[in-house]
Design a protein around this motif. Structure first.
Motif, mmCIF file in Angstrom:
data_model
loop_
_atom_site.group_PDB
_atom_site.id
_atom_site.type_symbol
_atom_site.label_atom_id
_atom_site.label_comp_id
_atom_site.label_asym_id
_atom_site.label_seq_id
_atom_site.Cartn_x
_atom_site.Cartn_y
_atom_site.Cartn_z
ATOM 1 N N LYS A 78 -7.648 18.960 5.355
ATOM 2 C CA LYS A 78 -7.533 17.860 6.380
ATOM 3 C C LYS A 78 -5.988 17.225 6.298
ATOM 4 C CE LYS A 78 -12.025 16.480 7.390
ATOM 5 N NZ LYS A 78 -13.109 15.387 7.474
ATOM 6 N N ASN A 79 -5.484 16.716 7.516
ATOM 7 C CA ASN A 79 -4.274 16.147 7.433
ATOM 8 C C ASN A 79 -4.565 14.626 7.709
ATOM 9 O OD1 ASN A 79 -3.016 19.001 8.475
ATOM 10 N ND2 ASN A 79 -1.699 17.719 7.377
ATOM 11 N N CYS A 80 -3.995 13.647 7.209
ATOM 12 C CA CYS A 80 -4.077 12.273 7.376
ATOM 13 C C CYS A 80 -2.751 11.641 7.855
ATOM 14 C CB CYS A 80 -4.760 11.474 6.272
ATOM 15 S SG CYS A 80 -4.956 9.961 6.318
ATOM 16 N N THR B 21 0.779 -1.258 0.038
ATOM 17 C CA THR B 21 0.071 -0.034 0.043
ATOM 18 C C THR B 21 0.931 1.254 0.061
ATOM 19 O OG1 THR B 21 -1.923 0.991 1.003
ATOM 20 C CG2 THR B 21 -0.240 0.300 2.422
ATOM 21 N N THR B 22 0.327 2.369 -0.311
ATOM 22 C CA THR B 22 0.845 3.959 -0.289
ATOM 23 C C THR B 22 0.022 4.680 0.813
ATOM 24 O OG1 THR B 22 -0.517 4.673 -1.926
ATOM 25 C CG2 THR B 22 1.749 3.260 -2.484
ATOM 26 N N PRO B 23 0.741 5.659 1.173
ATOM 27 C CA PRO B 23 -0.273 6.683 2.061
ATOM 28 C C PRO B 23 -1.437 7.281 1.216
ATOM 29 C CG PRO B 23 1.999 7.307 1.842
ATOM 30 C CD PRO B 23 1.952 6.298 1.148
ATOM 31 N N GLN B 24 -1.456 7.395 -0.146
ATOM 32 C CA GLN B 24 -2.521 7.705 -0.892
ATOM 33 C C GLN B 24 -3.555 6.752 -0.994
ATOM 34 O OE1 GLN B 24 0.914 8.229 -1.699
ATOM 35 N NE2 GLN B 24 0.440 10.456 -0.977
ATOM 36 N N LYS B 25 -3.128 5.386 -0.889
ATOM 37 C CA LYS B 25 -4.243 4.241 -0.966
ATOM 38 C C LYS B 25 -4.942 4.239 0.388
ATOM 39 C CE LYS B 25 -2.166 0.892 -4.189
ATOM 40 N NZ LYS B 25 -1.429 -0.089 -4.525
ATOM 41 N N VAL B 26 -4.142 4.627 1.621
ATOM 42 C CA VAL B 26 -4.822 4.572 2.915
ATOM 43 C C VAL B 26 -5.670 5.669 3.273
ATOM 44 C CG1 VAL B 26 -4.260 4.477 5.461
ATOM 45 C CG2 VAL B 26 -2.857 3.067 3.985
ATOM 46 N N CYS B 27 -5.076 7.075 2.767
ATOM 47 C CA CYS B 27 -5.882 8.286 3.151
ATOM 48 C C CYS B 27 -6.690 8.578 2.201
ATOM 49 C CB CYS B 27 -4.583 9.298 3.427
ATOM 50 S SG CYS B 27 -3.882 9.014 4.754
ATOM 51 N N SER C 104 -6.523 9.443 -2.636
ATOM 52 C CA SER C 104 -5.934 9.885 -3.648
ATOM 53 C C SER C 104 -5.509 11.414 -3.639
ATOM 54 C CB SER C 104 -6.473 9.523 -5.106
ATOM 55 O OG SER C 104 -7.831 9.958 -5.293
ATOM 56 N N ALA C 105 -6.422 12.160 -3.049
ATOM 57 C CA ALA C 105 -6.276 13.711 -2.906
ATOM 58 C C ALA C 105 -5.180 13.975 -1.883
ATOM 59 C CB ALA C 105 -7.543 14.275 -2.685
ATOM 60 N N TYR C 106 -4.912 13.020 -1.140
ATOM 61 C CA TYR C 106 -3.909 13.588 -0.040
ATOM 62 C C TYR C 106 -2.320 13.266 -0.671
ATOM 63 C CZ TYR C 106 -7.496 13.588 3.280
ATOM 64 O OH TYR C 106 -8.753 14.220 4.072
ATOM 65 N N LYS C 107 -1.574 14.253 -0.210
ATOM 66 C CA LYS C 107 -0.273 14.347 -1.009
ATOM 67 C C LYS C 107 0.663 14.266 0.552
ATOM 68 C CE LYS C 107 -1.903 15.245 -4.806
ATOM 69 N NZ LYS C 107 -2.323 13.940 -5.418
ATOM 70 N N THR C 108 1.626 13.504 0.349
ATOM 71 C CA THR C 108 2.736 13.277 1.405
ATOM 72 C C THR C 108 3.245 14.606 1.517
ATOM 73 O OG1 THR C 108 2.882 11.008 0.926
ATOM 74 C CG2 THR C 108 4.508 11.924 2.320
ATOM 75 N N VAL C 109 3.289 15.095 2.784
ATOM 76 C CA VAL C 109 4.029 16.428 3.241
ATOM 77 C C VAL C 109 5.159 16.155 4.404
ATOM 78 C CG1 VAL C 109 2.082 17.910 2.715
ATOM 79 C CG2 VAL C 109 2.323 17.186 4.968
ATOM 80 N N ASN C 110 5.078 15.007 4.794
ATOM 81 C CA ASN C 110 6.389 14.841 5.874
ATOM 82 C C ASN C 110 6.329 13.236 6.098
ATOM 83 O OD1 ASN C 110 8.266 15.086 7.545
ATOM 84 N ND2 ASN C 110 7.294 16.912 8.781
ATOM 85 N N TYR D 164 3.394 8.264 7.698
ATOM 86 C CA TYR D 164 3.380 9.358 6.602
ATOM 87 C C TYR D 164 2.254 10.430 7.345
ATOM 88 C CZ TYR D 164 5.742 6.326 3.658
ATOM 89 O OH TYR D 164 6.695 5.132 3.114
ATOM 90 N N LEU D 165 2.790 11.749 7.063
ATOM 91 C CA LEU D 165 1.663 12.777 7.252
ATOM 92 C C LEU D 165 1.199 13.262 5.940
ATOM 93 C CD1 LEU D 165 0.458 14.900 8.920
ATOM 94 C CD2 LEU D 165 2.432 16.366 8.913
ATOM 95 N N THR D 166 0.012 13.446 5.413
ATOM 96 C CA THR D 166 -0.463 13.730 4.258
ATOM 97 C C THR D 166 -1.399 14.692 4.425
ATOM 98 O OG1 THR D 166 -2.086 12.188 4.202
ATOM 99 C CG2 THR D 166 -0.198 11.459 3.318
ATOM 100 N N TYR D 167 -1.626 15.667 3.434
ATOM 101 C CA TYR D 167 -2.474 16.908 3.497
ATOM 102 C C TYR D 167 -3.351 16.805 2.146
ATOM 103 C CZ TYR D 167 -4.051 21.626 3.847
ATOM 104 O OH TYR D 167 -4.986 22.794 4.049
ATOM 105 N N ASN D 168 -4.786 17.177 2.376
ATOM 106 C CA ASN D 168 -5.776 17.477 1.081
ATOM 107 C C ASN D 168 -5.807 18.899 1.167
ATOM 108 O OD1 ASN D 168 -7.908 17.688 -0.337
ATOM 109 N ND2 ASN D 168 -8.787 15.547 0.269
ATOM 110 N N ALA D 169 -5.434 19.581 0.228
ATOM 111 C CA ALA D 169 -5.521 21.118 0.064
ATOM 112 C C ALA D 169 -7.112 21.339 -0.068
ATOM 113 C CB ALA D 169 -4.655 21.581 -0.941
#
Length: 149
Positions: free
Chosen positions: A68-70, A34-40, A42-48, A59-64
């Protein structure tokens, strides 16, 4: 003729056995499934991100589009279920989300609205824990802590 048929049958059986063994053998290290985008999403981009020792990554992801963060914790080598977690917290708003359990591949997703806020986040795999405080908030320097329990 009888010998040739026996030798041919034996050779075919040996090849079939070798092929079956190769097909059933597991790779030395399984790739993450899996990837962070599969978990959170597809609109969530990895930011950290932060390594969890050699076991995986948080992984910290963000949806502009929704602010929301995930957070998702993903193992490098999925397998037998182990204790895992993913969590996120916004101190300014006292909002957070967490996911703790026994998982084979990943923990999460955990979501919180975080636009224009500092984010605390982390997770664990087995007995290795990662905590990141004051993350992604401009001039402030984030604090990272990795420890074993």
């Amino acid at each position: 003729m009888r010998f040739a048929r026996s030798a041919l049958t034996a050779a075919a059986l040996a090849a079939l056995t070798a092929g079956t063994t190769a097909a059933l053998a597991a790779p030395a290290s399984a790739a993450p499934n899996t990837t962070p985008q599969k978990v959170c999403g597809s609109a969530y981009k990895t930011v950290n991100s932060a390594p969890v020792g050699s076991l995986g990554t948080v992984y910290l992801t963000y949806n502009a589009s929704n602010g929301k963060n995930c957070v998702a914790t993903i193992r490098n080598n999925p397998g037998t279920a182990v204790a895992m977690s993913a969590w996120i917290y916004i101190a300014d708003t006292d909002q957070g989300d967490e996911d703790y359990g026994q998982y084979t591949s990943y923990a999460g997703p955990t979501y919180v609205y975080g636009k224009a806020h500092c984010v605390d986040w982390g997770g664990n795999i087995s007995n290795i824990y990662v905590q990141v405080s004051a993350s992604n908030c401009g001039a402030l320097k984030e604090q990272r802590l990795t420890y074993t329990r």
